[in-house]
Design a protein around this motif. Structure first.
Motif, PDB file in Angstrom:
ATOM      1  N   LEU A 201       1.887   6.170  -2.919  1.00 20.89           N
ATOM      2  CA  LEU A 201       1.213   5.520  -4.046  1.00 20.89           C
ATOM      3  C   LEU A 201       1.211   4.008  -3.862  1.00 20.89           C
ATOM      4  O   LEU A 201       0.443   3.299  -4.491  1.00 20.89           O
ATOM      5  CB  LEU A 201       1.907   5.890  -5.358  1.00 20.89           C
ATOM      6  N   ILE A 202       2.093   3.521  -3.003  1.00 21.10           N
ATOM      7  CA  ILE A 202       2.149   2.092  -2.716  1.00 21.10           C
ATOM      8  C   ILE A 202       2.180   1.916  -1.210  1.00 21.10           C
ATOM      9  O   ILE A 202       2.961   2.590  -0.521  1.00 21.10           O
ATOM     10  CB  ILE A 202       3.409   1.454  -3.348  1.00 21.10           C
TER      11      ILE A 202
ATOM     12  N   GLY B  50       2.907  -3.376  -0.321  1.00 18.44           N
ATOM     13  CA  GLY B  50       3.251  -3.385  -1.742  1.00 18.44           C
ATOM     14  C   GLY B  50       2.030  -3.351  -2.641  1.00 18.44           C
ATOM     15  O   GLY B  50       2.095  -3.750  -3.798  1.00 18.44           O
ATOM     16  N   ILE B  51       0.902  -2.891  -2.096  1.00 17.43           N
ATOM     17  CA  ILE B  51      -0.317  -2.804  -2.895  1.00 17.43           C
ATOM     18  C   ILE B  51      -0.462  -1.368  -3.400  1.00 17.43           C
ATOM     19  O   ILE B  51      -0.312  -0.408  -2.645  1.00 17.43           O
ATOM     20  CB  ILE B  51      -1.558  -3.199  -2.066  1.00 17.43           C
ATOM     21  N   ARG B  52      -0.768  -1.238  -4.707  1.00 18.46           N
ATOM     22  CA  ARG B  52      -0.877   0.093  -5.311  1.00 18.46           C
ATOM     23  C   ARG B  52      -2.246   0.707  -5.052  1.00 18.46           C
ATOM     24  O   ARG B  52      -3.165   0.024  -4.581  1.00 18.46           O
ATOM     25  CB  ARG B  52      -0.652  -0.017  -6.817  1.00 18.46           C
ATOM     26  N   LEU B  53      -2.378   1.985  -5.405  1.00 22.94           N
ATOM     27  CA  LEU B  53      -3.620   2.717  -5.123  1.00 22.94           C
ATOM     28  C   LEU B  53      -4.851   2.034  -5.696  1.00 22.94           C
ATOM     29  O   LEU B  53      -5.933   2.086  -5.124  1.00 22.94           O
ATOM     30  CB  LEU B  53      -3.525   4.139  -5.699  1.00 22.94           C
TER      31      LEU B  53
ATOM     32  N   GLY C  66       7.263   1.323 -14.967  1.00 24.17           N
ATOM     33  CA  GLY C  66       7.746   2.610 -14.483  1.00 24.17           C
ATOM     34  C   GLY C  66       8.144   2.555 -13.025  1.00 24.17           C
ATOM     35  O   GLY C  66       8.154   1.482 -12.417  1.00 24.17           O
ATOM     36  N   LYS C  67       8.453   3.719 -12.498  1.00 29.16           N
ATOM     37  CA  LYS C  67       8.891   3.782 -11.110  1.00 29.16           C
ATOM     38  C   LYS C  67       7.915   4.650 -10.320  1.00 29.16           C
ATOM     39  O   LYS C  67       7.647   5.794 -10.698  1.00 29.16           O
ATOM     40  CB  LYS C  67      10.288   4.372 -11.046  1.00 29.16           C
TER      41      LYS C  67
ATOM     42  N   ILE D  21       9.721  -0.398  -8.842  1.00 28.96           N
ATOM     43  CA  ILE D  21       9.454  -0.575 -10.273  1.00 28.96           C
ATOM     44  C   ILE D  21       8.147  -1.334 -10.408  1.00 28.96           C
ATOM     45  O   ILE D  21       7.984  -2.419  -9.836  1.00 28.96           O
ATOM     46  CB  ILE D  21      10.605  -1.360 -10.957  1.00 28.96           C
ATOM     47  N   VAL D  22       7.198  -0.723 -11.128  1.00 25.80           N
ATOM     48  CA  VAL D  22       5.875  -1.349 -11.259  1.00 25.80           C
ATOM     49  C   VAL D  22       5.498  -1.493 -12.736  1.00 25.80           C
ATOM     50  O   VAL D  22       6.043  -0.807 -13.594  1.00 25.80           O
ATOM     51  CB  VAL D  22       4.776  -0.526 -10.530  1.00 25.80           C
ATOM     52  N   LEU D  23       4.555  -2.404 -12.986  1.00 30.35           N
ATOM     53  CA  LEU D  23       4.115  -2.702 -14.354  1.00 30.35           C
ATOM     54  C   LEU D  23       2.824  -1.956 -14.665  1.00 30.35           C
ATOM     55  O   LEU D  23       1.963  -1.817 -13.794  1.00 30.35           O
ATOM     56  CB  LEU D  23       3.897  -4.216 -14.471  1.00 30.35           C
ATOM     57  N   ASP D  24       2.704  -1.483 -15.908  1.00 28.89           N
ATOM     58  CA  ASP D  24       1.432  -0.985 -16.429  1.00 28.89           C
ATOM     59  C   ASP D  24       0.843   0.165 -15.591  1.00 28.89           C
ATOM     60  O   ASP D  24      -0.160  -0.005 -14.909  1.00 28.89           O
ATOM     61  CB  ASP D  24       0.447  -2.167 -16.524  1.00 28.89           C
ATOM     62  N   LEU D  25       1.474   1.344 -15.682  1.00 29.16           N
ATOM     63  CA  LEU D  25       1.031   2.482 -14.881  1.00 29.16           C
ATOM     64  C   LEU D  25      -0.306   3.034 -15.359  1.00 29.16           C
ATOM     65  O   LEU D  25      -0.548   3.092 -16.556  1.00 29.16           O
ATOM     66  CB  LEU D  25       2.069   3.611 -14.964  1.00 29.16           C
ATOM     67  N   TYR D  26      -1.140   3.428 -14.439  1.00 30.17           N
ATOM     68  CA  TYR D  26      -2.368   4.108 -14.821  1.00 30.17           C
ATOM     69  C   TYR D  26      -2.198   5.594 -14.588  1.00 30.17           C
ATOM     70  O   TYR D  26      -1.143   6.053 -14.133  1.00 30.17           O
ATOM     71  CB  TYR D  26      -3.588   3.495 -14.127  1.00 30.17           C
ATOM     72  N   ASP D  27      -3.209   6.365 -14.947  1.00 28.55           N
ATOM     73  CA  ASP D  27      -3.091   7.824 -15.002  1.00 28.55           C
ATOM     74  C   ASP D  27      -2.415   8.460 -13.784  1.00 28.55           C
ATOM     75  O   ASP D  27      -1.429   9.179 -13.914  1.00 28.55           O
ATOM     76  CB  ASP D  27      -4.489   8.420 -15.214  1.00 28.55           C
ATOM     77  N   ALA D  28      -2.907   8.181 -12.577  1.00 30.48           N
ATOM     78  CA  ALA D  28      -2.373   8.817 -11.377  1.00 30.48           C
ATOM     79  C   ALA D  28      -0.908   8.465 -11.156  1.00 30.48           C
ATOM     80  O   ALA D  28      -0.090   9.317 -10.834  1.00 30.48           O
ATOM     81  CB  ALA D  28      -3.203   8.394 -10.163  1.00 30.48           C
ATOM     82  N   GLU D  29      -0.566   7.193 -11.386  1.00 31.04           N
ATOM     83  CA  GLU D  29       0.819   6.761 -11.196  1.00 31.04           C
ATOM     84  C   GLU D  29       1.731   7.406 -12.235  1.00 31.04           C
ATOM     85  O   GLU D  29       2.872   7.768 -11.958  1.00 31.04           O
ATOM     86  CB  GLU D  29       0.907   5.246 -11.324  1.00 31.04           C
ATOM     87  N   ASP D  30       1.186   7.544 -13.445  1.00 36.14           N
ATOM     88  CA  ASP D  30       1.953   8.144 -14.528  1.00 36.14           C
ATOM     89  C   ASP D  30       2.290   9.599 -14.189  1.00 36.14           C
ATOM     90  O   ASP D  30       3.412  10.052 -14.374  1.00 36.14           O
ATOM     91  CB  ASP D  30       1.111   8.048 -15.809  1.00 36.14           C
ATOM     92  N   LYS D  31       1.304  10.316 -13.655  1.00 37.86           N
ATOM     93  CA  LYS D  31       1.491  11.737 -13.386  1.00 37.86           C
ATOM     94  C   LYS D  31       2.315  11.979 -12.128  1.00 37.86           C
ATOM     95  O   LYS D  31       3.138  12.893 -12.066  1.00 37.86           O
ATOM     96  CB  LYS D  31       0.132  12.413 -13.239  1.00 37.86           C
ATOM     97  N   LEU D  32       2.101  11.154 -11.092  1.00 35.40           N
ATOM     98  CA  LEU D  32       2.755  11.397  -9.809  1.00 35.40           C
ATOM     99  C   LEU D  32       4.013  10.570  -9.619  1.00 35.40           C
ATOM    100  O   LEU D  32       4.811  10.846  -8.731  1.00 35.40           O
ATOM    101  CB  LEU D  32       1.766  11.117  -8.676  1.00 35.40           C
TER     102      LEU D  32
END
Lengths: 236, 244
Positions: B8-9, B13-16, B163-164, B169-180
Motif C-alpha cells: 500500500l506504500i 513512502g508514497i501511498r497508492l 491509521g496504520k 502510521i499515515v494520516l487521513d485513510l481512504y477507502d482502500a487503506e481503511d479496508k486493507l
C-alpha cells in the motif's frame, strides 16, 4: 491583558477574543480568564466588555418585549402563538376578554382564530415555562390591516437606529405606522399600499446593509427620491 | 480494486493515491448551500461528498423526547443508495445508526445545551459519495452547519483520522487503506479548547503507534480547522465587504 482582535473583525465560534481583565458580553463566553466567541459575528468592546454582534441568531423571549406572532391553535382556555422563537407562546383567554372567561359562553375561535396575527407583549417567561403573552395594553391586540415583513431578529436594533432616529425618520417620510416586533417581525400600516411598499423597501435595504455607516442618510435619500417619483406619476 | 495490492506504500513512502504519509486529501468546504435549512454545509474530502443541514433550536417533536433541563441534539447520518459502488439499501443500517450516535456525541460538548431547555436541534448528514473517513468529514460538515444556523457554540468541531498501513502510521485513510490497512483511529477535536470529543480505534496498535496516530490526527484536524473557519467566514464576508 491582551486582546486578540481588531474592531469589527469577523469571528467564528470558538475564536479566542481576549484574555485577562475583561467581561464576556453578548454571544461570547468565558472559560478560565479567557473570552471566546460563541457565534459568528463582528466583535467589539464596550469598556471592559467584549461583545459579538451575531450575524445569525434566533429570538429568545424576554419579559417586556413587544412581539408579533401568528395564532397556531385555539385551545380550551387560550391560544398557542408562534412567535418565531424556539418556544411557542401562550395567550390566555381571560387576558383578551375584559370579562371573566366561561368556556360555555365564549367561543374562542370567534375572538382569535388560527392564522390571525397579533401584536403582544411577553408577560412572563423562564426556563421552565413557555412564554405567556398579554394584549392588555394600548396598541396591542389583533392586527386588522397593514403588511408584515420578516427580518433577522439581530437586525432590529439597526432598524430602530440610534435613539430611534432611523425608525422615526421612516415613519415621517412614508407616513406609515410601524410596529417592530423584537422577534424580527415588522408590521407596516400606511394610508396607501404604495406608502407601505416604500417603507418595506427601506427596511429591507437596512437589513441588507446593516453594517454600513451613514445608512440613515442614504435611506432618507432613497425615500425622498421614491416619494418624488410617486408624486410625479400622480401629477401625470 | 478488489484484489489486494502487494504494497500500500512504496519504497519512497508514497501511498497508492500518491500522497505522503502525513498528507491530507484535497478538501473543499462550503457553507450555506441549502436555503430551506437554518444552517447547512457541504464538504468534499477527497472523493467523499457530504451534505449537512441543521435545524433549530425548535420545539421537540415528539414532545416526550424533550428534556426539562437542556436542549436535545439529534443527528441522522445517512448514506445515499448511490454513495457506494454496490447499491446500499436506503433503510438505516446498523452502521448508520451507530455513526449517528457517534456524530451526535462528538458535537454535543461544543453546544451550550443548558441554555435552551425543552428544545431540540436536528442535524441531518447525507453522504452522497463515500470513500473512507466519512464519519470524520461528516463531523466537520455538521459543526459548520450548526454554526451557520446561529446556535451558540463553544468551539467548532473538526475531525480527521490516522491509521496504520503497511507498518507505517499515515494520516487521513481512504477507502482502500481503511479496508486493507492494519488500524484506523478517527479523532474529533475542538481546536481552541484543545479538547478531544471523539476517539475511536479499529485494529491493533502498540501504545507508541497509538500515540503517534492520535498526534498525527490532531495535526490534521488543525489544518482542516483553518479551512473550516475560512469557509464559514466566506459566506459572511459579503457583509463585511459592504461595511468597508
Amino acid at each position: 491583558m491582551p486582546i486578540f482582535f481588531e474592531k469589527k473583525q469577523l469571528v467564528t465560534p470558538g475564536e479566542l477574543l481576549a484574555e485577562g481583565d475583561y467581561l464576556a458580553g453578548e454571544n461570547t463566553y468565558m472559560e478560565g480568564n479567557k473570552i471566546y466567541a460563541a457565534r459568528i459575528g463582528l466583535v467589539d468592546t464596550d469598556n471592559k466588555k467584549v461583545n459579538v454582534v451575531a450575524l445569525r441568531a434566533f429570538y429568545v423571549p424576554k419579559v417586556g418585549d413587544i412581539v408579533i406572532g401568528a395564532v397556531l391553535e385555539v385551545g380550551f382556555n387560550g391560544w398557542t402563538v408562534d412567535i418565531k422563537s424556539p418556544y411557542s407562546a401562550l395567550l390566555r383567554a381571560s387576558d383578551v376578554l375584559s370579562r371573566p372567561f366561561k368556556p360555555q359562553n365564549d367561543e374562542l375561535s370567534q375572538v382569535l382564530n388560527a392564522g390571525d396575527l397579533i401584536v403582544a407583549k411577553i408577560a412572563s417567561y423562564d426556563r421552565a415555562h413557555d412564554p405567556q403573552l398579554t394584549v392588555g395594553e394600548p396598541g396591542l391586540g389583533k392586527i386588522t390591516r397593514g403588511q408584515i415583513l420578516k427580518v433577522t431578529p439581530t437586525k432590529i436594533p439597526r432598524v430602530i437606529g440610534r435613539k430611534g432616529s432611523m425608525i422615526s425618520m421612516i415613519k415621517q417620510e412614508t407616513g406609515c405606522q410601524i410596529i417592530l416586533g423584537l422577534n424580527g417581525v415588522i408590521l407596516v400600516t400606511g394610508k396607501t399600499p404604495e406608502d407601505e411598499e416604500l417603507a418595506i423597501e427601506a427596511i429591507k435595504k437596512i437589513e441588507q446593509e446593516s453594517h454600513t455607516s451613514g445608512l440613515t442618510d442614504r435611506i432618507t435619500q432613497l425615500l425622498k427620491e421614491s416619494k418624488g417619483k410617486v408624486e410625479e406619476n400622480k401629477n401625470e | 480494486m478488489n484484489e489486494k495490492p502487494e504494497k500500500l506504500i512504496d519504497k519512497k513512502g508514497i501511498r497508492l493515491d500518491g500522497r505522503k504519509a502525513d498528507e491530507l486529501r484535497p478538501l473543499k468546504l462550503q457553507v450555506g448551500v441549502l436555503s430551506n435549512a437554518d444552517g447547512s454545509a457541504y464538504i468534499e474530502h477527497g472523493k467523499n461528498k457530504i451534505l449537512a443541514a441543521a435545524f433549530g433550536p425548535r420545539e421537540m417533536h415528539p414532545k416526550h423526547l424533550s428534556l426539562p433541563d437542556r436542549m436535545v441534539l439529534r443527528c441522522r447520518y445517512h448514506m445515499a443508495p448511490f454513495s457506494v459502488q454496490e447499491r446500499k439499501s436506503p433503510a438505516p443500517s446498523r452502521r448508520e445508526v451507530e455513526l449517528s450516535k457517534v456524530i451526535k456525541e462528538s458535537l454535543e460538548p461544543a453546544l451550550f445545551l443548558e441554555l435552551y431547555p425543552r428544545t431540540g436541534v436536528d442535524v441531518f448528514v447525507e453522504v452522497l459519495q463515500a470513500d473512507g473517513g466519512t464519519r470524520c468529514a461528516s463531523i466537520t460538515a455538521a459543526a459548520l452547519a450548526i454554526a451557520d444556523s446561529g446556535v451558540p457554540m463553544r468551539d467548532l468541531v473538526v475531525a480527521c483520522a490516522a491509521g496504520k498501513v503497511d507498518d507505517t502510521i499515515v494520516l487521513d485513510l481512504y477507502d482502500a487503506e481503511d479496508k486493507l490497512g492494519a488500524a484506523d483511529v478517527p479523532v474529533a477535536f475542538m481546536p481552541n479548547l484543545n479538547a478531544i470529543t471523539l476517539l475511536q480505534m479499529d485494529g491493533i496498535l502498540t501504545p507508541e503507534e497509538f500515540e503517534k496516530a492520535v498526534n498525527m490526527a490532531m495535526d490534521g484536524c488543525k489544518k482542516i480547522y483553518e479551512m473550516q473557519k475560512e469557509a464559514l467566514k466566506t459566506k459572511y464576508m459579503v457583509v463585511k465587504e459592504v461595511e468597508e
